[in-house]
Design a protein around this motif. Structure first.
Motif, mmCIF file in Angstrom:
data_model
loop_
_atom_site.group_PDB
_atom_site.id
_atom_site.type_symbol
_atom_site.label_atom_id
_atom_site.label_comp_id
_atom_site.label_asym_id
_atom_site.label_seq_id
_atom_site.Cartn_x
_atom_site.Cartn_y
_atom_site.Cartn_z
ATOM 1 N N SER A 278 0.837 -1.203 0.000
ATOM 2 C CA SER A 278 0.000 0.000 0.000
ATOM 3 C C SER A 278 0.872 1.254 0.000
ATOM 4 C CB SER A 278 -0.929 0.017 1.213
ATOM 5 O OG SER A 278 -1.758 -1.120 1.195
ATOM 6 N N LEU A 279 1.926 1.195 0.798
ATOM 7 C CA LEU A 279 2.831 2.351 0.887
ATOM 8 C C LEU A 279 3.384 2.724 -0.485
ATOM 9 C CD1 LEU A 279 4.230 4.293 2.849
ATOM 10 C CD2 LEU A 279 6.075 2.622 3.096
ATOM 11 N N SER A 280 3.756 1.724 -1.270
ATOM 12 C CA SER A 280 4.358 2.052 -2.562
ATOM 13 C C SER A 280 3.323 2.669 -3.509
ATOM 14 C CB SER A 280 5.035 0.835 -3.188
ATOM 15 O OG SER A 280 4.107 -0.194 -3.387
ATOM 16 N N SER A 281 2.051 2.335 -3.333
ATOM 17 C CA SER A 281 1.022 3.001 -4.144
ATOM 18 C C SER A 281 0.923 4.466 -3.764
ATOM 19 C CB SER A 281 -0.355 2.359 -3.927
ATOM 20 O OG SER A 281 -0.296 0.977 -4.128
ATOM 21 N N LYS A 282 1.028 4.711 -2.451
ATOM 22 C CA LYS A 282 0.853 6.091 -1.986
ATOM 23 C C LYS A 282 1.990 7.005 -2.427
ATOM 24 C CE LYS A 282 -1.242 4.293 2.173
ATOM 25 N NZ LYS A 282 -1.014 4.151 3.600
ATOM 26 N N ILE A 283 3.206 6.452 -2.503
ATOM 27 C CA ILE A 283 4.322 7.368 -2.802
ATOM 28 C C ILE A 283 4.384 7.766 -4.281
ATOM 29 C CG2 ILE A 283 5.752 6.518 -0.904
ATOM 30 C CD1 ILE A 283 7.482 5.173 -3.057
ATOM 31 N N ILE A 284 3.751 7.011 -5.154
ATOM 32 C CA ILE A 284 3.822 7.366 -6.584
ATOM 33 C C ILE A 284 3.267 8.762 -6.795
ATOM 34 C CG2 ILE A 284 3.179 6.727 -8.937
ATOM 35 C CD1 ILE A 284 2.487 3.984 -7.913
ATOM 36 N N LEU A 295 -9.894 3.732 -4.915
ATOM 37 C CA LEU A 295 -11.193 3.141 -5.233
ATOM 38 C C LEU A 295 -11.462 2.047 -4.216
ATOM 39 C CD1 LEU A 295 -13.625 2.734 -7.105
ATOM 40 C CD2 LEU A 295 -12.215 1.233 -8.491
ATOM 41 N N ASP A 296 -12.532 2.207 -3.458
ATOM 42 C CA ASP A 296 -12.844 1.246 -2.409
ATOM 43 C C ASP A 296 -13.843 0.224 -2.930
ATOM 44 O OD1 ASP A 296 -13.717 -0.126 -0.198
ATOM 45 O OD2 ASP A 296 -13.531 1.618 1.130
ATOM 46 N N MET A 297 -13.348 -0.987 -3.207
ATOM 47 C CA MET A 297 -14.220 -2.001 -3.798
ATOM 48 C C MET A 297 -15.316 -2.444 -2.833
ATOM 49 S SD MET A 297 -13.449 -2.251 -6.904
ATOM 50 C CE MET A 297 -14.493 -3.623 -7.391
ATOM 51 N N ASN A 298 -15.052 -2.342 -1.523
ATOM 52 C CA ASN A 298 -16.115 -2.691 -0.575
ATOM 53 C C ASN A 298 -17.290 -1.750 -0.723
ATOM 54 O OD1 ASN A 298 -14.794 -4.845 0.593
ATOM 55 N ND2 ASN A 298 -13.597 -3.460 1.904
ATOM 56 N N LEU A 299 -16.990 -0.474 -0.920
ATOM 57 C CA LEU A 299 -18.078 0.490 -1.120
ATOM 58 C C LEU A 299 -18.797 0.238 -2.442
ATOM 59 C CD1 LEU A 299 -16.660 3.886 0.192
ATOM 60 C CD2 LEU A 299 -18.372 2.401 1.240
ATOM 61 N N TRP A 328 -5.644 4.191 -7.169
ATOM 62 C CA TRP A 328 -5.123 3.141 -6.305
ATOM 63 C C TRP A 328 -6.249 2.162 -5.972
ATOM 64 C CZ3 TRP A 328 -4.270 4.227 -0.410
ATOM 65 C CH2 TRP A 328 -3.855 3.055 0.215
ATOM 66 N N ILE A 329 -6.051 0.919 -6.350
ATOM 67 C CA ILE A 329 -7.029 -0.118 -6.003
ATOM 68 C C ILE A 329 -6.336 -1.106 -5.072
ATOM 69 C CG2 ILE A 329 -8.705 -1.784 -6.860
ATOM 70 C CD1 ILE A 329 -8.588 -0.493 -9.574
ATOM 71 N N ASP A 330 -6.673 -1.027 -3.794
ATOM 72 C CA ASP A 330 -6.014 -1.852 -2.802
ATOM 73 C C ASP A 330 -6.712 -3.208 -2.748
ATOM 74 O OD1 ASP A 330 -3.805 -1.741 -1.159
ATOM 75 O OD2 ASP A 330 -4.958 -1.260 0.641
ATOM 76 N N GLU A 331 -5.935 -4.238 -2.605
ATOM 77 C CA GLU A 331 -6.470 -5.598 -2.521
ATOM 78 C C GLU A 331 -7.462 -5.866 -3.634
ATOM 79 O OE1 GLU A 331 -7.430 -6.190 1.610
ATOM 80 O OE2 GLU A 331 -5.475 -5.403 2.166
ATOM 81 N N ILE A 332 -6.964 -5.731 -4.810
ATOM 82 C CA ILE A 332 -7.798 -5.772 -6.012
ATOM 83 C C ILE A 332 -8.537 -7.114 -6.138
ATOM 84 C CG2 ILE A 332 -5.851 -6.538 -7.478
ATOM 85 C CD1 ILE A 332 -7.007 -4.825 -9.715
ATOM 86 N N ARG A 371 -3.979 -11.991 -2.105
ATOM 87 C CA ARG A 371 -4.252 -13.367 -2.509
ATOM 88 C C ARG A 371 -4.169 -13.472 -4.018
ATOM 89 N NH1 ARG A 371 -8.053 -16.421 0.235
ATOM 90 N NH2 ARG A 371 -7.505 -17.867 -1.421
ATOM 91 N N ILE A 372 -2.985 -13.740 -4.500
ATOM 92 C CA ILE A 372 -2.831 -13.760 -5.947
ATOM 93 C C ILE A 372 -3.605 -14.875 -6.601
ATOM 94 C CG2 ILE A 372 -0.635 -12.609 -6.347
ATOM 95 C CD1 ILE A 372 0.531 -15.105 -5.174
#
Ligand SMILES: Nc1ncnc2c1ncn2[C@@H]1O[C@H](COP(=O)(O)OP(=O)(O)OP(=O)(O)O)[C@@H](O)[C@H]1O
Ligand SMILES: [Mg+2]
Length: 495
Positions: A278-284, A295-299, A328-332, A371-372
């Motif tokens: 997650s950190l590496s997504s934020k620093i870009i 983008l919050d997929m749960n929402l 940024w899509i976390d835990e896609i 979970r790839i």
């Protein structure tokens, strides 16, 4: 812009009855359509349709027209010339053979009739079976040069009023890029707000333009704006990933395009929990100086933004409209997967894949996956993401960097700690676990009214077990998967 209007007029003149106008600026397009109706069709008969209200005609809703098939019937059977504008019908067209059939019928019946169906939405992805009947017109946002003109006019008038401009050429460009994705009106207002009452114009005001974009996004419930909080210096190790990102710092510039480079589409990071995905997504975002949206997929699945597919497609369209930006899509894998059997998630997957392939906006996707095995093979196929990085447990050298970063960040004097030794004894610990140990140690020290020292840390290490010990098997599995399919984010190899 005039191009689009001419195109619409020509289409009408040639008797074409169904047009797709690609734009997210509903209001602007609808105003233009009212004018065109008057000029070309000599009518003010304009109907609107959306999924919640059905048809609205003369400010009245027409009963029983929420169903698009009934709405098209209603319009076909009217005796007057006119235009009906369907707002965001496209996601429904994609999943309904009934609507496709009805549109084909309408195409035959309304050809040359001066009755016009407009599909208005920011995308133009249609099933092949209906593509032939639809004329597609892009109602584009202002391009770089238009925004540049606008911006330079602002600078002119600021100079004339005796105020100072502290911007070099590169910084001027940054302002113009920041305004991309806004309409001319919105850009005008954004510059206006940012410069109001300022005696000198400097680069820090660019954040106000980002803020303006953020507000646009907030209208979308499932997207969240992330202010720039983390920079490259907040992330220890992961040098391959860092190099890769640094090389692409100017990837969305005109120069890169002229050089012949295709813009990057995205990166996927996968790997062991707590090591910086997650950190590496934020620093870009801060490295490339672009706004970051999560983008919050749960929402998306919560139903608060309407049906999941609609909420999802709307979010992607909104992203298209605020480009350039980082999505940024976390835990896609939790939201975009083929492992759930419901049709909703398979439609979302389909939509996402099409969008990744076809969107032309400058959006860089930073996706993370835990979970790839849940990820569909299509997503991993070459060409979707520019790079897939595997983030492993930090190496010894990386742990040194992580200790230094977090001790410093939390106000400790790093010179009082034997960093190499700390790194040595934390083999198998994740970045996040190292950070947690420092925090616990600091609580200990705080309670005893003194500063944190090395012994506090040693005591905690002695009493705890890192996740990697209990998860040895899983980690092995992840590593062997990654070995074949991903690039190691770290350069260093010595654990
Ligand atoms: N390489 C690193 N350098 C500095 N801090 C790190 C690093 N890796 C992790 N951290 C710290 O741990 C926190 C959690 O990391 P992050 O959220 O990126 O983990 P993750 O890989 O996304 O894990 P998860 O799979 O649990 O979501 C970060 O916010 C940061 O404080
Ligand atoms: Mg994470």
């Amino acid at each position: 812009m005039n191009n689009a209007i001419n195109h619409i007029k020509n289409s009408i003149a040639s008797g074409q009855p169904i047009l797709q106008i690609v734009s997210y600026e509903e209001k602007r397009v609808e105003n233009y359509m009212a004018k065109i109706a008057e000029q070309v069709l000599k009518t003010d008969n304009l109907l609107f349709w959306d999924i919640n209200n059905g048809i609205t005609e003369n400010n009245q809703t027409v009963n029983q027209t929420q169903d698009p098939v009934q709405a098209i019937d209603y319009f076909m059977n009217k005796n007057t010339v006119g235009i009906i504008i369907f707002r965001d019908l496209n996601p429904l067209i994609r999943q309904s053979p009934e609507i496709i059939r009805k549109l084909r019928e309408a195409y035959k019946k309304l050809k040359n009739s001066k009755k016009l169906i407009i599909l208005l939405s920011p995308d133009d992805y249609f099933p092949d079976s209906i593509k032939k009947e639809i004329d597609i017109i892009h109602f584009d946002l202002p391009d770089y040069d238009e925004l540049k003109n606008l911006f330079f006019k602002f600078l002119d008038s600021i100079e004339k009023s005796g105020r100072r401009i502290n911007l070099d050429e590169k910084q001027k460009k940054t302002f113009i890029i920041a305004a991309q994705g806004l309409t001319l009106d919105e850009a005008y207002r954004a510059f206006m707000k940012a410069f109001q009452g300022k005696n000198s114009i400097s680069i820090d005001l660019v954040s106000k333009i980002h803020l303006e974009k953020k507000q646009l996004i907030l209208k979308e419930g499932v997207l969240e704006y992330y202010p720039h909080k983390f920079t490259m210096d907040d992330m220890g190790g992961l040098d391959n990933l860092k190099d890769w990102l640094k090389k692409r710092e100017r990837a969305f510039s005109k120069e890169a395009k002229q050089f012949g480079l295709e813009r990057p589409r995205g990166m996927l990071t996968m790997g062991i929990s707590g090591c910086g995905k997650s950190l590496s997504s934020k620093i870009i975002a801060s490295l490339w100086d672009l706004p970051l949206f999560r983008l919050d997929m749960n929402l998306v699945y919560s139903g608060m933004g309407g049906s999941p597919e609609l909420a999802f497609s709307r979010a992607l369209k909104t992203m298209d409209s605020v480009a350039p930006a980082i999505l940024w899509i976390d835990e896609i894998e939790s939201g975009i997967t083929d492992k759930h059997t419901d049709s909703e998630s398979s439609r979302i997957l389909g939509y996402f894949l099409t969008w990744m392939q076809e969107h032309t906006s400058e959006i860089f996707i930073a996706a993370t996956a835990n979970r790839i095995d849940m990820l569909p093979a299509e997503i991993l196929r070459r060409g979707r993401f520019d790079q897939i990085f595997f983030i492993d447990l930090p190496t010894r050298k990386e742990r040194e960097e992580i200790f230094t970063i977090h001790l410093k960040d939390k106000g400790n004097d790093v010179s009082l700690f034997n960093i190499p030794q700390l790194a040595q004894i934390t083999k198998g610990w994740s970045g996040s676990e190292i950070e947690q140990v420092i925090i616990s140690g600091m609580y200990e020290a705080f309670n005893q009214n003194r500063k944190l020292n090395e012994d506090d840390l040693f005591v905690i290490f002695g009493n705890s077990v890192p996740l990697s010990t209990t998860m040895e098997e899983q980690i092995k599995k992840i590593r062997s998967w990654a070995h074949k399919r991903a690039v190691n984010a770290s350069k260093d190899k010595e654990y």
